[in-house]
Design a protein around this motif. Structure first.
Motif, PDB file in Angstrom:
ATOM      1  N   ARG A 174      11.734  24.037  13.104  1.00 50.78           N
ATOM      2  CA  ARG A 174      11.038  23.059  12.268  1.00 50.78           C
ATOM      3  C   ARG A 174      10.244  23.733  11.154  1.00 50.78           C
ATOM      4  NH1 ARG A 174      11.130  20.615  17.394  1.00 50.78           N
ATOM      5  NH2 ARG A 174       9.325  21.797  18.128  1.00 50.78           N
ATOM      6  N   ALA A 175       9.810  24.969  11.381  1.00 47.74           N
ATOM      7  CA  ALA A 175       9.052  25.694  10.361  1.00 47.74           C
ATOM      8  C   ALA A 175       9.935  26.143   9.208  1.00 47.74           C
ATOM      9  CB  ALA A 175       8.345  26.895  10.992  1.00 47.74           C
ATOM     10  N   ILE A 176      11.182  26.567   9.529  1.00 41.69           N
ATOM     11  CA  ILE A 176      12.045  27.098   8.464  1.00 41.69           C
ATOM     12  C   ILE A 176      12.880  26.007   7.789  1.00 41.69           C
ATOM     13  CG2 ILE A 176      12.145  29.358   9.558  1.00 41.69           C
ATOM     14  CD1 ILE A 176      15.312  27.346   9.495  1.00 41.69           C
ATOM     15  N   ALA A 177      13.043  24.865   8.414  1.00 41.23           N
ATOM     16  CA  ALA A 177      13.923  23.817   7.881  1.00 41.23           C
ATOM     17  C   ALA A 177      13.600  23.415   6.440  1.00 41.23           C
ATOM     18  CB  ALA A 177      13.902  22.597   8.799  1.00 41.23           C
ATOM     19  N   PRO A 178      12.325  23.262   6.056  1.00 44.07           N
ATOM     20  CA  PRO A 178      12.033  22.862   4.672  1.00 44.07           C
ATOM     21  C   PRO A 178      12.459  23.883   3.625  1.00 44.07           C
ATOM     22  CG  PRO A 178      10.147  22.425   6.096  1.00 44.07           C
ATOM     23  CD  PRO A 178      11.101  23.272   6.880  1.00 44.07           C
ATOM     24  N   ALA A 179      12.708  25.130   4.043  1.00 37.60           N
ATOM     25  CA  ALA A 179      13.104  26.175   3.085  1.00 37.60           C
ATOM     26  C   ALA A 179      14.582  26.129   2.741  1.00 37.60           C
ATOM     27  CB  ALA A 179      12.758  27.553   3.659  1.00 37.60           C
ATOM     28  N   VAL A 180      15.356  25.302   3.453  1.00 41.21           N
ATOM     29  CA  VAL A 180      16.800  25.226   3.233  1.00 41.21           C
ATOM     30  C   VAL A 180      17.100  24.147   2.194  1.00 41.21           C
ATOM     31  CG1 VAL A 180      19.053  24.850   4.312  1.00 41.21           C
ATOM     32  CG2 VAL A 180      17.200  25.926   5.617  1.00 41.21           C
ATOM     33  N   ASP A 181      17.892  24.512   1.194  1.00 39.33           N
ATOM     34  CA  ASP A 181      18.355  23.521   0.225  1.00 39.33           C
ATOM     35  C   ASP A 181      19.875  23.618   0.118  1.00 39.33           C
ATOM     36  OD1 ASP A 181      18.959  25.705  -1.447  1.00 39.33           O
ATOM     37  OD2 ASP A 181      17.047  25.552  -2.506  1.00 39.33           O
ATOM     38  N   SER A 182      20.451  22.871  -0.821  1.00 38.64           N
ATOM     39  CA  SER A 182      21.917  22.800  -0.919  1.00 38.64           C
ATOM     40  C   SER A 182      22.555  24.127  -1.308  1.00 38.64           C
ATOM     41  CB  SER A 182      22.319  21.721  -1.935  1.00 38.64           C
ATOM     42  OG  SER A 182      21.767  22.005  -3.209  1.00 38.64           O
ATOM     43  N   LYS A 183      21.750  25.078  -1.780  1.00 36.43           N
ATOM     44  CA  LYS A 183      22.282  26.377  -2.184  1.00 36.43           C
ATOM     45  C   LYS A 183      21.947  27.472  -1.173  1.00 36.43           C
ATOM     46  CE  LYS A 183      21.968  25.258  -7.118  1.00 36.43           C
ATOM     47  NZ  LYS A 183      21.378  25.649  -8.427  1.00 36.43           N
ATOM     48  N   SER A 184      21.292  27.091  -0.090  1.00 33.11           N
ATOM     49  CA  SER A 184      20.852  28.078   0.897  1.00 33.11           C
ATOM     50  C   SER A 184      21.898  28.291   1.981  1.00 33.11           C
ATOM     51  CB  SER A 184      19.553  27.624   1.561  1.00 33.11           C
ATOM     52  OG  SER A 184      18.507  27.505   0.631  1.00 33.11           O
ATOM     53  N   TYR A 185      21.851  29.477   2.561  1.00 28.62           N
ATOM     54  CA  TYR A 185      22.646  29.793   3.737  1.00 28.62           C
ATOM     55  C   TYR A 185      21.669  29.767   4.906  1.00 28.62           C
ATOM     56  CZ  TYR A 185      26.175  32.223   6.584  1.00 28.62           C
ATOM     57  OH  TYR A 185      27.105  32.551   7.543  1.00 28.62           O
ATOM     58  N   LEU A 186      21.776  28.758   5.737  1.00 26.90           N
ATOM     59  CA  LEU A 186      20.811  28.547   6.819  1.00 26.90           C
ATOM     60  C   LEU A 186      20.595  29.792   7.650  1.00 26.90           C
ATOM     61  CD1 LEU A 186      19.056  26.799   8.698  1.00 26.90           C
ATOM     62  CD2 LEU A 186      21.169  26.008   9.793  1.00 26.90           C
ATOM     63  N   ASP A 187      21.661  30.498   7.974  1.00 31.71           N
ATOM     64  CA  ASP A 187      21.539  31.642   8.867  1.00 31.71           C
ATOM     65  C   ASP A 187      20.808  32.814   8.225  1.00 31.71           C
ATOM     66  OD1 ASP A 187      23.086  30.716  11.322  1.00 31.71           O
ATOM     67  OD2 ASP A 187      24.468  30.271   9.691  1.00 31.71           O
ATOM     68  N   ALA A 188      20.858  32.927   6.902  1.00 31.56           N
ATOM     69  CA  ALA A 188      20.087  33.978   6.236  1.00 31.56           C
ATOM     70  C   ALA A 188      18.594  33.729   6.441  1.00 31.56           C
ATOM     71  CB  ALA A 188      20.423  34.010   4.754  1.00 31.56           C
ATOM     72  N   ILE A 189      18.177  32.471   6.362  1.00 33.84           N
ATOM     73  CA  ILE A 189      16.772  32.126   6.570  1.00 33.84           C
ATOM     74  C   ILE A 189      16.389  32.318   8.037  1.00 33.84           C
ATOM     75  CG2 ILE A 189      15.090  30.245   6.436  1.00 33.84           C
ATOM     76  CD1 ILE A 189      16.715  29.145   4.079  1.00 33.84           C
ATOM     77  N   LEU A 190      17.302  31.955   8.937  1.00 32.59           N
ATOM     78  CA  LEU A 190      17.037  32.159  10.359  1.00 32.59           C
ATOM     79  C   LEU A 190      16.899  33.638  10.680  1.00 32.59           C
ATOM     80  CD1 LEU A 190      19.465  29.555  11.976  1.00 32.59           C
ATOM     81  CD2 LEU A 190      16.973  29.554  12.146  1.00 32.59           C
ATOM     82  N   PHE A 191      17.756  34.478  10.106  1.00 33.61           N
ATOM     83  CA  PHE A 191      17.688  35.917  10.347  1.00 33.61           C
ATOM     84  C   PHE A 191      16.332  36.461   9.893  1.00 33.61           C
ATOM     85  CE2 PHE A 191      21.771  35.974  11.853  1.00 33.61           C
ATOM     86  CZ  PHE A 191      22.399  37.213  11.857  1.00 33.61           C
ATOM     87  N   ALA A 192      15.881  36.017   8.725  1.00 30.72           N
ATOM     88  CA  ALA A 192      14.613  36.506   8.189  1.00 30.72           C
ATOM     89  C   ALA A 192      13.435  36.071   9.061  1.00 30.72           C
ATOM     90  CB  ALA A 192      14.432  35.991   6.770  1.00 30.72           C
ATOM     91  N   ALA A 193      13.527  34.874   9.628  1.00 33.80           N
ATOM     92  CA  ALA A 193      12.417  34.328  10.404  1.00 33.80           C
ATOM     93  C   ALA A 193      12.352  34.870  11.822  1.00 33.80           C
ATOM     94  CB  ALA A 193      12.517  32.806  10.448  1.00 33.80           C
ATOM     95  N   THR A 194      13.505  35.194  12.396  1.00 32.89           N
ATOM     96  CA  THR A 194      13.540  35.576  13.803  1.00 32.89           C
ATOM     97  C   THR A 194      13.451  37.079  14.031  1.00 32.89           C
ATOM     98  OG1 THR A 194      15.961  35.517  13.720  1.00 32.89           O
ATOM     99  CG2 THR A 194      14.840  33.559  14.535  1.00 32.89           C
TER     100      THR A 194
END
Length: 203
Positions: A174-194
């Motif tokens: 829920r913390a990282i979800a707002p950082a994802v947009d139509s041009k984002s790769y969800l897993d790149a954000i997950l990797f950075a956060a985890t």
């Protein structure tokens, strides 16, 4: 010991043929069969990414029959990663399992996946299918592999075992979800956060 609650998030684009079976299997899980504690499956969230078939109508009917099923309808097609992120934002479970609509991911792995994550103190667990991921589309397999190779080249992270079958700690999701947009790769954000708290398992 209080059992954690797990929400399922399912992005939907063309699932009219497979969604009834997915819902049926989730009903069985929620009732405490299949070796899964009753109530472990807390919530089933479908994110309709402007479906091309009758999926949305089917799901809205199901949500009226079961208050633990929720349907979120996007105004336009936004892609699987953004649709998944919208579902993460609205999920209330302690853990969130993201699965595809086409039954390639067995919902019955919920208990084993949760146990793996808890025993290893993970924030993110990727579950890799032992069969070809997109059984009906070699094109989707190819584009998925190209995408993973590109991200590995750009970030130096290993995306080879990344899968849309993911178990994510709810608070972090829920913390990282707002950082994802139509041009984002969800897993790149997950990797950075985890950071290092990422696990991988085969099913």
């Amino acid at each position: 010991m209080v059992c954690p609650l797990v929400s399922f998030v399912v992005p939907v684009y063309a699932g009219q043929r497979t969604l009834p079976e997915l819902i049926r299997r989730c009903l069985i899980l929620r009732s405490g069969l299949e070796g899964v504690p009753a109530g472990l499956l807390h919530q089933l969230i479908f994110v309709c990414d402007e479906p091309v078939d009758g999926s949305e109508s089917l799901l809205l009917t199901a949500s009226k029959e079961h208050d633990w099923i929720r349907v979120i309808s996007l105004a336009r097609n936004s892609g699987q990663h953004l649709a998944t992120a919208v579902g993460l934002l609205h999920a209330t479970g302690d853990w969130i399992l993201t699965i595809d609509e086409d039954l390639q991911h067995p919902p019955e792995i919920i208990a084993a996946a949760l146990m793996e994550a808890l025993e290893n103190n993970l924030d993110l667990l990727y579950l890799k299918s032992t069969t070809r991921v997109h059984r009906s589309s070699l094109y989707r397999d190819l584009t998925s592999n190209i995408s993973k190779f590109g991200m590995k080249f750009l970030t130096r992270d290993d995306y080879s075992l990344v899968s849309s079958l993911r178990l994510i700690r709810g608070e972090m999701a829920r913390a990282i979800a707002p950082a994802v947009d139509s041009k984002s790769y969800l897993d790149a954000i997950l990797f950075a956060a985890t950071s290092a708290k990422i696990g991988r398992a085969h099913v």
